[in-house]
Scaffold this motif. Sequence first.
Motif, mmCIF file in Angstrom:
data_model
loop_
_atom_site.group_PDB
_atom_site.id
_atom_site.type_symbol
_atom_site.label_atom_id
_atom_site.label_comp_id
_atom_site.label_asym_id
_atom_site.label_seq_id
_atom_site.Cartn_x
_atom_site.Cartn_y
_atom_site.Cartn_z
ATOM 1 N N GLY A 180 0.809 -1.220 0.000
ATOM 2 C CA GLY A 180 0.000 0.000 0.000
ATOM 3 C C GLY A 180 0.839 1.266 0.000
ATOM 4 O O GLY A 180 0.394 2.310 -0.464
ATOM 5 N N GLN A 181 2.046 1.193 0.514
ATOM 6 C CA GLN A 181 2.947 2.355 0.554
ATOM 7 C C GLN A 181 3.751 2.516 -0.726
ATOM 8 O O GLN A 181 4.370 3.559 -0.930
ATOM 9 N N MET A 182 3.762 1.489 -1.585
ATOM 10 C CA MET A 182 4.529 1.586 -2.825
ATOM 11 C C MET A 182 3.835 2.561 -3.788
ATOM 12 O O MET A 182 2.645 2.426 -4.039
ATOM 13 N N PRO A 183 4.580 3.534 -4.313
ATOM 14 C CA PRO A 183 3.974 4.492 -5.233
ATOM 15 C C PRO A 183 3.473 3.846 -6.526
ATOM 16 O O PRO A 183 2.483 4.279 -7.098
ATOM 17 N N ASN A 184 4.149 2.809 -6.989
ATOM 18 C CA ASN A 184 3.785 2.161 -8.236
ATOM 19 C C ASN A 184 3.051 0.857 -7.919
ATOM 20 O O ASN A 184 3.656 -0.134 -7.539
ATOM 21 N N LYS A 185 1.744 0.874 -8.074
ATOM 22 C CA LYS A 185 0.931 -0.299 -7.731
ATOM 23 C C LYS A 185 1.184 -1.474 -8.672
ATOM 24 O O LYS A 185 0.987 -2.629 -8.306
ATOM 25 N N ARG A 186 1.646 -1.175 -9.881
ATOM 26 C CA ARG A 186 1.967 -2.258 -10.803
ATOM 27 C C ARG A 186 3.157 -3.059 -10.277
ATOM 28 O O ARG A 186 3.217 -4.268 -10.430
ATOM 29 N N TYR A 187 4.104 -2.373 -9.655
ATOM 30 C CA TYR A 187 5.238 -3.064 -9.045
ATOM 31 C C TYR A 187 4.748 -4.008 -7.946
ATOM 32 O O TYR A 187 5.188 -5.152 -7.849
ATOM 33 N N ALA A 188 3.838 -3.511 -7.113
ATOM 34 C CA ALA A 188 3.294 -4.336 -6.036
ATOM 35 C C ALA A 188 2.606 -5.569 -6.616
ATOM 36 O O ALA A 188 2.743 -6.681 -6.092
ATOM 37 N N TYR A 189 1.874 -5.375 -7.706
ATOM 38 C CA TYR A 189 1.175 -6.483 -8.357
ATOM 39 C C TYR A 189 2.167 -7.537 -8.856
ATOM 40 O O TYR A 189 1.956 -8.741 -8.670
ATOM 41 N N VAL A 190 3.251 -7.099 -9.475
ATOM 42 C CA VAL A 190 4.246 -8.040 -10.013
ATOM 43 C C VAL A 190 4.874 -8.856 -8.886
ATOM 44 O O VAL A 190 5.011 -10.078 -8.992
ATOM 45 N N ILE A 191 5.224 -8.209 -7.785
ATOM 46 C CA ILE A 191 5.804 -8.936 -6.646
ATOM 47 C C ILE A 191 4.785 -9.929 -6.083
ATOM 48 O O ILE A 191 5.110 -11.085 -5.808
ATOM 49 N N GLN A 192 3.561 -9.465 -5.927
ATOM 50 C CA GLN A 192 2.487 -10.333 -5.405
ATOM 51 C C GLN A 192 2.350 -11.597 -6.258
ATOM 52 O O GLN A 192 2.346 -12.701 -5.738
ATOM 53 N N ARG A 193 2.248 -11.406 -7.566
ATOM 54 C CA ARG A 193 1.989 -12.544 -8.459
ATOM 55 C C ARG A 193 3.208 -13.455 -8.620
ATOM 56 O O ARG A 193 3.059 -14.672 -8.603
ATOM 57 N N LEU A 194 4.394 -12.885 -8.763
ATOM 58 C CA LEU A 194 5.581 -13.702 -9.000
ATOM 59 C C LEU A 194 6.096 -14.380 -7.735
ATOM 60 O O LEU A 194 6.436 -15.560 -7.761
ATOM 61 N N ILE A 195 6.150 -13.633 -6.657
ATOM 62 C CA ILE A 195 6.803 -14.158 -5.453
ATOM 63 C C ILE A 195 5.812 -14.778 -4.484
ATOM 64 O O ILE A 195 5.983 -15.918 -4.063
ATOM 65 N N LEU A 196 4.774 -14.053 -4.143
ATOM 66 C CA LEU A 196 3.835 -14.578 -3.156
ATOM 67 C C LEU A 196 2.889 -15.625 -3.745
ATOM 68 O O LEU A 196 2.593 -16.630 -3.113
ATOM 69 N N ASP A 197 2.392 -15.381 -4.971
ATOM 70 C CA ASP A 197 1.495 -16.341 -5.605
ATOM 71 C C ASP A 197 2.248 -17.414 -6.383
ATOM 72 O O ASP A 197 1.642 -18.351 -6.892
ATOM 73 N N ASP A 198 3.568 -17.259 -6.534
ATOM 74 C CA ASP A 198 4.445 -18.215 -7.214
ATOM 75 C C ASP A 198 3.989 -18.506 -8.651
ATOM 76 O O ASP A 198 4.000 -19.643 -9.107
ATOM 77 N N LEU A 199 3.608 -17.455 -9.372
ATOM 78 C CA LEU A 199 3.185 -17.585 -10.767
ATOM 79 C C LEU A 199 4.419 -17.634 -11.662
ATOM 80 O O LEU A 199 5.419 -16.968 -11.386
ATOM 81 N N GLU A 200 4.372 -18.422 -12.697
ATOM 82 C CA GLU A 200 5.482 -18.512 -13.645
ATOM 83 C C GLU A 200 5.646 -17.179 -14.378
ATOM 84 O O GLU A 200 4.650 -16.583 -14.798
ATOM 85 N N PRO A 201 6.889 -16.696 -14.547
ATOM 86 C CA PRO A 201 7.113 -15.415 -15.225
ATOM 87 C C PRO A 201 6.494 -15.346 -16.622
ATOM 88 O O PRO A 201 5.921 -14.324 -16.999
ATOM 89 N N GLU A 202 6.591 -16.429 -17.380
ATOM 90 C CA GLU A 202 6.036 -16.439 -18.740
ATOM 91 C C GLU A 202 4.520 -16.235 -18.707
ATOM 92 O O GLU A 202 3.956 -15.539 -19.547
ATOM 93 N N GLN A 203 3.879 -16.847 -17.732
ATOM 94 C CA GLN A 203 2.426 -16.734 -17.608
ATOM 95 C C GLN A 203 2.022 -15.309 -17.229
ATOM 96 O O GLN A 203 1.077 -14.751 -17.782
ATOM 97 N N LEU A 204 2.747 -14.712 -16.283
ATOM 98 C CA LEU A 204 2.434 -13.343 -15.877
ATOM 99 C C LEU A 204 2.717 -12.360 -17.006
ATOM 100 O O LEU A 204 1.936 -11.433 -17.235
#
Length: 184
Positions: A125-149
């Motif tokens: 919520g403190q990150m100015p760029n919400k797209r960055y937060a989304y990428v971290i969420q999906r790649l690291i926390l949700d463990d989504l494959e980079p190609e899929q994201l």
Amino acid sequence: MTDQQIIQGLIDRDNRVTEAFFFVKCRPLFCSIMRKVFDYEVDYDEFVNELYVYLMEEDASKLRNFEYRSSVYQWLKVLAVRFSIKKRGSLIDDTSHEPPYNGQEQQPATEQDGSAEGDMQRLFGQMPNKRYAYVIQRLILDDLEPEQLAKEMSITTANLYNIKRRAMAQLTHVALNDIKEYGK
């Protein structure tokens, strides 16, 4: 350098020529194009990375087909404007109507998990760029494959890795500031 030397240096993937051309000589041109074409802030490195990939596609066919009827800068200006118009909405800091990060917390499995999850959500919520937060969420926390994201976001995998690198840097900065504030 002559136009021929610049084109040949780019085709040969000469780092010195590429760096001087894209990050020094063309910077004012590209910044102007980015301001005029995009109605949101686009990261310069992101823009150059995508344009470079585009120029180098199919064994640098776009560079090899340059006919020297105009200066390389005039030719690149036209090419970069057309490229930018095609890329509008898919380069960094996209302001699409679909939120990239919904900010909803999931129910924690344990008290410790809940604390960590809450901390992550607060930092996102403190990150100015919400797209960055989304990428971290999906790649690291949700463990989504980079190609899929990358496919989901309509960007290249190389572009996704660049976004992830900047996202991690921003998250680190936010976390360090959070620690400083917490200590006060």
